[in-house]
Design an enzyme around this catalytic site. Structure first.
Site, short mmCIF file in Angstrom:
data_model
loop_
_atom_site.label_atom_id
_atom_site.label_comp_id
_atom_site.label_asym_id
_atom_site.label_seq_id
_atom_site.Cartn_x
_atom_site.Cartn_y
_atom_site.Cartn_z
N GLU A 152 0.81 -1.22 0.00
CA GLU A 152 0.00 0.00 0.00
C GLU A 152 0.84 1.27 0.00
O GLU A 152 0.63 2.18 0.79
CB GLU A 152 -0.96 -0.01 1.20
CG GLU A 152 -2.18 0.89 1.00
CD GLU A 152 -3.22 0.72 2.07
OE1 GLU A 152 -3.41 1.67 2.86
OE2 GLU A 152 -3.84 -0.36 2.13
N HIS A 178 -19.17 -4.14 8.98
CA HIS A 178 -18.13 -3.45 8.22
C HIS A 178 -18.62 -3.04 6.83
O HIS A 178 -18.44 -1.89 6.41
CB HIS A 178 -16.90 -4.35 8.10
CG HIS A 178 -15.82 -3.76 7.23
ND1 HIS A 178 -15.12 -2.63 7.59
CD2 HIS A 178 -15.34 -4.15 6.02
CE1 HIS A 178 -14.25 -2.34 6.62
NE2 HIS A 178 -14.37 -3.24 5.67
N ARG A 216 -2.72 0.62 -4.10
CA ARG A 216 -3.53 -0.21 -3.21
C ARG A 216 -4.35 0.63 -2.23
O ARG A 216 -5.41 0.20 -1.76
CB ARG A 216 -2.66 -1.21 -2.46
CG ARG A 216 -3.49 -2.19 -1.64
CD ARG A 216 -2.69 -3.35 -1.08
NE ARG A 216 -3.56 -4.22 -0.29
CZ ARG A 216 -3.18 -5.34 0.29
NH1 ARG A 216 -1.93 -5.75 0.18
NH2 ARG A 216 -4.03 -6.05 0.99
N HIS A 248 -14.66 3.38 8.78
CA HIS A 248 -14.04 2.97 10.04
C HIS A 248 -14.46 3.90 11.17
O HIS A 248 -14.63 3.46 12.32
CB HIS A 248 -12.52 2.97 9.90
CG HIS A 248 -12.00 1.81 9.10
ND1 HIS A 248 -10.69 1.71 8.71
CD2 HIS A 248 -12.61 0.69 8.64
CE1 HIS A 248 -10.52 0.59 8.03
NE2 HIS A 248 -11.67 -0.04 7.98
#
Length: 372
Positions: free
Chosen positions: A239, A267, A243, A254
């Site tokens: 990442e 989620h 990504r 989140h």
């Protein structure tokens, strides 16, 4: 009825490349996955919901090994350091050596925690993902992200630790509750929204079949999403760039999960709301057109996903959690926004006032159905 076709997708990481198998009857096919276990020790990590349904199928493939199981209670709140310690204790009682394997049988919580535990034991042992939820099949089981939640935020402790293989047996979806299934569809939409407009159009065309769990349609959707993610992971494993686009909707999502103490939203539900907020922020910032936001909203609604911030959450509370997001740099918000369907990008130094205005509008609106 004919058996659905097997899809085999390679996550190309050189010597650490691994297959993702998506199909029917895979848990009952140890000839496929048993050769991946290199040693004589195995620990199956599952939860109290999944194990009674599917652990006996996995057991049949472990005959002759020294193995045991560790069961979590079900739910996001159990993805904790305390349970990592318990998994490590179980590995110790098993006498697991460096060629042991951890098998993650369950959804994203099980996969993340089992993978992180495998990364910690003797500085890293093998693990195999056997996802049993749609969300885990299309997202968390692929790519090697492992970790646990902390009281101050989701997934703030973890490691990149790639599995030996992902065995996605779609038969397990038959026992998946409707809400969990719909939550998984959010991650399917995300992959199309950030980088594959043709796939997004396909999802719009097949939304009714997906909502009805048509097997062939679901299998095609899983395979297309996994193929997309496998390509991204191969190009940017840890990442550093591309990504990060896979986090579209996740900074908002989140924060929503944390504000709800990991109990009010699944989620995928939080990601669905988060994607819509990211699209609204993009539109507010002049990056995208209202029509793109409307198409995303309508698709999420057609798939039965929530669109509104839950009651009781406020803008400052959500901003507090967003400031702790892993993508932020130099104390500034760094978000994944888009210029329309299939064209996501990383945007640094996003003004908090714009984020706050987007949250304020969404909370005031409280819209539960898409605009027509």
């Amino acid at each position: 009825m004919n058996k659905p076709p097997l899809h085999s997708i390679n996550v190309a990481l050189g010597l650490r490349s691994y297959p993702v198998w998506v199909g029917s009857g895979l848990l009952d096919d140890p000839a496929r996955w048993r050769p991946l276990l290199r040693g004589r020790h195995a620990l199956v990590v599952s939860n109290t919901t999944v194990a009674p349904l599917y652990l006996p199928r996995v057991e049949a493939g472990l005959e002759g090994l020294h193995w045991s199981s560790f069961l979590l209670d079900d739910g996001e709140v159990h993805k904790s350091f305390a349970n990592v310690g318990r998994v490590l204790d179980a590995l110790g009682r098993l006498g697991a050596t460096r060629d042991a394997c951890v098998i993650a049988l369950g959804g994203g919580v099980v996969g993340d925690l089992a993978g992180f535990s495998a990364a910690c034991w003797m500085r890293g042992i093998d693990f195999i993902q056997m996802p049993t939820t749609l969300l885990a099949m299309v997202d968390s089981s692929v790519g090697g992200k492992t970790g646990v939640n902390l009281p101050v935020g989701k997934n703030l402790a973890g490691a990149f630790h790639q599995p030996r293989a992902v065995i996605a047996d779609i038969d397990t979806l038959a026992t998946l509750p409707a809400r969990e299934y719909r939550a998984g569809l959010a991650e399917v939409v995300k992959g199309a929204a950030i980088g594959d407009e043709a796939f997004f159009v396909w999802l719009e065309q097949h939304a009714d079949a997906l909502a009805a769990r048509d097997v062939e349609t679901v299998l095609e959707a899983i395979a297309r999403k996994v193929q997309y993610k496998a390509g991204v992971v191969a190009r940017d494993e840890t990442e550093q760039g591309e990504r990060a686009l896979l986090n579209f909707g996740h900074t908002f999502g989140h924060a929503l999960e944390t504000a709800g103490h990991y109990t009010s939203l699944l989620h995928g539900e939080a990601v669905a709301i988060g994607m819509l907020l990211a699209a609204q922020l993009s539109e507010r910032s002049g990056m995208s057109e209202p029509g793109d936001t409307a198409r995303l909203e309508q698709l999420l609604h057609a798939l039965g996903l929530p669109l509104a911030i839950p009651p009781g959450m406020d803008t400052e509370q959500l901003l507090q959690w967003m400031r702790l997001d892993k993508k932020n740099t130099a104390g500034q918000l760094r978000l994944i926004l888009w210029r329309g369907i299939g064209r996501a990008e990383i945007v640094g130094a996003v003004p908090e006032r714009e984020v706050a205005a987007t949250l304020d509008a969404a909370i005031a609106n409280g819209r539960q159905v898409p605009a027509t």
